[in-house]
Design a protein around this motif. Structure first.
Motif, short mmCIF file in Angstrom:
data_model
loop_
_atom_site.label_atom_id
_atom_site.label_comp_id
_atom_site.label_asym_id
_atom_site.label_seq_id
_atom_site.Cartn_x
_atom_site.Cartn_y
_atom_site.Cartn_z
N GLU A 332 0.81 -1.22 0.00
CA GLU A 332 0.00 0.00 0.00
C GLU A 332 0.85 1.28 0.00
N LYS A 336 0.60 3.98 -2.99
CA LYS A 336 0.12 5.34 -2.70
C LYS A 336 1.16 6.39 -3.12
N GLU A 340 0.66 9.32 -5.78
CA GLU A 340 1.06 10.70 -5.46
C GLU A 340 1.89 11.30 -6.60
N LEU A 352 -4.62 -0.30 -6.10
CA LEU A 352 -5.07 0.12 -4.77
C LEU A 352 -6.55 -0.20 -4.58
N ARG A 368 -10.59 5.22 -5.78
CA ARG A 368 -9.55 4.77 -6.70
C ARG A 368 -10.16 4.27 -8.01
#
Length: 605
Positions: A332, A336, A340, A352, A368
């Motif tokens: 995760e 993430k 980003e 995700l 998501r």
């Protein structure tokens, strides 16, 4: 028996989840699947490889044929010598003479086409390559050069067809991948260009020319941040140690040959190098995951991600590999970070989403999935999973149009039909739910669940007599369909056929001992059969399985009354009232929350 709206069991959606998890963990890899290509520096002139030479006459051929073959081969070799001296105009006349001697030899037409192309006689070159293709339609080299001719003439569509045909044959030759990507861009299809180069990078991730072209694609499509990353990667790879690149080539060959010991030995050599090159570590990881060696890819990807914290590709590949191995807690953060770095990218957003779905984090999954949907609006798998997650959060209104789109895009997948039936049922629009179930049954006649859904919706519409044949057929097609047996039992109960109903509920319980409908049905049917002692025993066994189910205590109080045990009847009735009040309060709160969400005023947890 009380009338209940029987929502199709969660198994339908869990099955869909399993399918989508497999699909998107694999498809989410930032470099996607393999497309073979020989790597040349972009713009370098292909040379040296041509179709096989003229085949000699077979034994027993007449002397004239043998003489013609020898003469054609002699002229071909003479033309090749002229090629080496860049004397293409002189080679043309030599090859024309060779074709007069052996007009059916594709290699001669191929070489004549090449010579004509080199002196910019594109029309005549194209004609010769077309003849060569007709004589030898499976020759990738001829397709390549015919594509180059069309490129030079500005006939992009025809060039694309030639380049794509190479992939159909198998391994494309020379710089086909780069040229096909450029042709896609000229036609305005940046998505195809991007996918093509990304797939090529999985086979030769160290190839700087591919990173350079990827940067140019990003640049042309306005993705300047991503373009800079790829230009930087291009420069780093140009400075890479050639010995390391040779090791990557060796491990690629070892993987293709299935030499596991050699693969692991070279991997250890590369990992032991100091200093470590993050681009080479990323390339090593990609080669390993391409062959399904995920566990061994984790360390090189981890090194690359640590050394290049702002590299989207490094973070994404690391996270996806960990997720493939089921290490979701570790996956995760990397995924993430990838989001980003590139918020709108399909791969990490879809991965995700799958992670959140598997952990029951539906609201995060929806966010998501919506991003992934924007990246690929026509992806039926994403739409189906998004509809499923909307339904899990009781937002049937949002689920319905999404699921309809999924069915429209991919009508041969039964899962969105099942979920759409549930969505309409959630809205108590049983007529529309029935219509979708009928469509599914017509398209998938051997799927017992659609028969169940048709029976279930007919039952919800009060058409019980019509419902029973569909319910019965559902368990004929699928004897393990728990809800099918439940529905048969419910309909038999309504007809007063209590012995048959008890048998049907018992079949459901045998398949799933925790099935609430079956446990309810058995207790209520035993009461109707006046088998009160058995009803008490069955209900007392069911209560620990579903301790918050008020209905059990109501039925238990009825059985105790019939047995004359007033004290236990009152205790059961009091417990029923207590649980019923809590149940009503929970339902009211849920209804209020749902109403607020539909107005867009609900607070996210």
């Amino acid at each position: 028996m009380h009338a209940y709206v029987k929502i199709s069991r969660v198994r339908v959606r869990d099955n869909l989840l399993v399918t989508v998890v497999k699909l998107y963990i694999l498809a989410g890899l930032s470099v996607l699947s393999v497309v073979g290509c020989y790597t040349l520096t972009w713009g370098q002139e292909p040379a040296g490889s041509f179709p096989t030479p003229p085949q000699p006459p077979t034994e027993g051929s007449n002397p004239l044929a043998i003489n013609r073959h020898d003469r054609a081969e002699e002229l071909l070799n003479q033309a090749k010598g002229l090629f080496d001296k860049n004397q293409f105009s002189e080679a043309v006349s030599v090859l024309q003479e060779a074709i007069r001697v052996a007009p059916s030899e594709p290699i001669l037409h191929h070489h004549l086409g090449y010579a004509l192309w080199k002196i910019n006689h594109y029309k005549e070159a194209g004609q010769e390559f077309e003849v060569a293709r007709r004589l030898d339609p499976k020759n990738a080299y001829t397709l390549y050069f015919l594509g180059r001719v069309f490129d030079d003439e500005g006939i992009t569509g025809a060039a694309i067809h030639c380049y794509e045909s190479e992939f159909v044959l198998g391994e494309p030759v020379y710089d086909t991948t780069q040229r096909l990507a450029e042709a896609y861009l000229r036609q305005g299809d940046s998505r195809k260009a991007l996918d093509l180069v990304e797939r090529a990078l999985q086979k030769t991730p160290w190839e700087s020319s591919l990173h350079y072209q990827l940067a140019r694609i990003y640049q042309k499509t306005g993705r300047l941040k991503e373009a800079k990353e790829e230009f930087d990667a291009t420069n780093r790879l140009k400075q890479a140690d050639q010995a390391t690149i040779q090791k990557l080539l060796e491990i690629s060959v070892a993987i293709q040959q299935g030499k596991a010991d050699k693969v692991f030995a070279i991997r250890q050599e590369l990992l032991a190098q100091t200093p470590r090159d993050p681009e080479m570590m990323n390339s090593l990881g990609l080669l390993l995951v391409k062959d399904g060696i995920y566990a061994e890819a984790v360390e090189p990807f981890a090194v690359a991600a640590q050394m290049m914290p702002d590299s989207y590709e490094a973070q994404c590949n690391f996270g996806l590999t960990l997720m493939k191995l089921g290490r979701t807690d570790e996956a995760e953060p990397a995924l993430k970070k990838a989001v980003e770095l590139r918020p709108d990218e399909f791969g990490p957003n879809s991965a995700l989403a799958v992670l959140y779905v598997s952990e029951g984090r539906s609201r995060e999954a929806i966010e998501r999935l919506n991003t992934a949907r924007q990246a690929r609006p026509g992806d039926a798998g994403i739409l189906a999973l998004l509809g499923d997650q909307y339904l899990r959060t009781d937002n049937a209104q949002a689920a319905i149009p999404v699921l309809r789109d999924a069915i429209r895009i991919k009508p041969d997948n039964p899962d969105p039909y099942h979920i759409l039936v549930q969505a309409y049922q959630k809205q108590k629009d049983f007529a529309k739910a029935l219509g979708v179930a009928q469509q599914g049954a017509e398209r998938f006649p051997e799927d017992g669940r659609f028969q169940f859904e048709m029976g279930n919706q007919l039952s919800n519409l009060g058409r019980y007599q019509e419902a029973l044949p569909y319910a019965a057929k559902s368990v004929q097609l699928n004897a393990s369909l728990v809800e099918g047996h439940d529905l048969v039992g419910d309909l038999e109960f309504r007809r007063g056929e209590y012995d048959q109903a008890l048998a049907s509920f018992q079949k459901a319980k045998d398949i799933d001992p925790t099935d609430l409908e079956a446990l309810r049905g058995i207790g209520q049917t035993l009461v109707r059969l006046k088998r009160y002692d058995e009803a008490v025993a069955a209900l007392n066994d069911a209560i620990p399985v579903h301790p918050q189910e008020a209905e059990f205590y109501y039925d238990l109080s009825q059985a105790y009354v019939r047995l004359g045990d007033r004290e236990k009847a009152e205790q059961a009735s009091a417990k029923f009232q207590q649980l019923h009040v809590l149940q009503v309060a929970r339902q009211n709160a849920e209804d209020q929350r749902r109403a607020l969400e539909q107005k867009g005023t609900a607070t996210k947890p």
